[in-house]
Structures are given as structure tokens and as C-alpha cells.
Design a protein around this motif. Structure first.
Motif: not given
Length: 94
Positions: A59, A62, A66
Motif C-alpha cells: 500500500n 503504491q 502514484e
């Protein structure tokens, strides 16, 4: 739990604050200038220019990825180079 730390410039700090504005939380820890809480990751920005993503390994990675993708594909209007330093701290597995 993983900690991913980016060192970012002042102009990038403003971009990050705008990007995560809807997830803003109040954090009164020393040196903290902005904090956001996503369902699976906590994001903290410090006066020193460090931006930390804390959460489960996938998480945190990620969300950091991004943000970096957004900054690299759409740099801030100041047209300054997007500069960052990445540090990843992962838990020890025994």
C-alpha cells in the motif's frame, strides 16, 4: 509495515498538499507541516522536506508510486525539475 520516504523541494510540497487535500488530518507532532490519512496509508510531510508514506508494504509503495508518476508526468507549473530522493525501510523477515 513499511516506511517510504521521499525528500522533496518546496514547490513539490505544495503539489503534494493539493493532491492529498481531501485526506488532510490534523497532526501536531514537531516539524510536521502536513498530514493525510488514506484507508491503508498514513502520509506525513515535514519541514525538512521529507515526505513519509507509512503502511503495509504494498500500500505504501503504491501510494508513493502514484504520487511520483503524477509529478513526473505532470510537473508543477514552475517548470522546475522534479527532484527527489527515495528511501525505503521494510520490516525484517526472519
Amino acid at each position: 509495515m513499511a516506511n517510504i520516504v521521499l525528500s522533496i523541494s518546496t514547490n513539490i510540497q505544495k503539489e503534494v498538499m493539493a493532491y492529498y487535500a481531501t485526506h488532510f488530518i490534523e497532526r501536531k507532532a514537531p516539524g510536521v507541516i502536513f498530514a493525510a490519512k488514506l484507508p491503508d496509508t498514513a502520509i506525513t510531510m515535514y519541514k525538512s522536506g521529507k515526505l513519509m508514506f507509512q503502511g503495509a508494504v504494498l500500500n505504501a509503495r503504491q501510494h508513493a508510486g502514484e504520487l511520483l508518476k503524477k509529478l513526473l508526468l505532470h510537473p508543477p507549473p514552475s517548470r522546475q525539475k522534479v527532484m527527489f530522493c527515495l528511501t525505503i525501510s521494510l520490516p525484517c523477515l526472519s
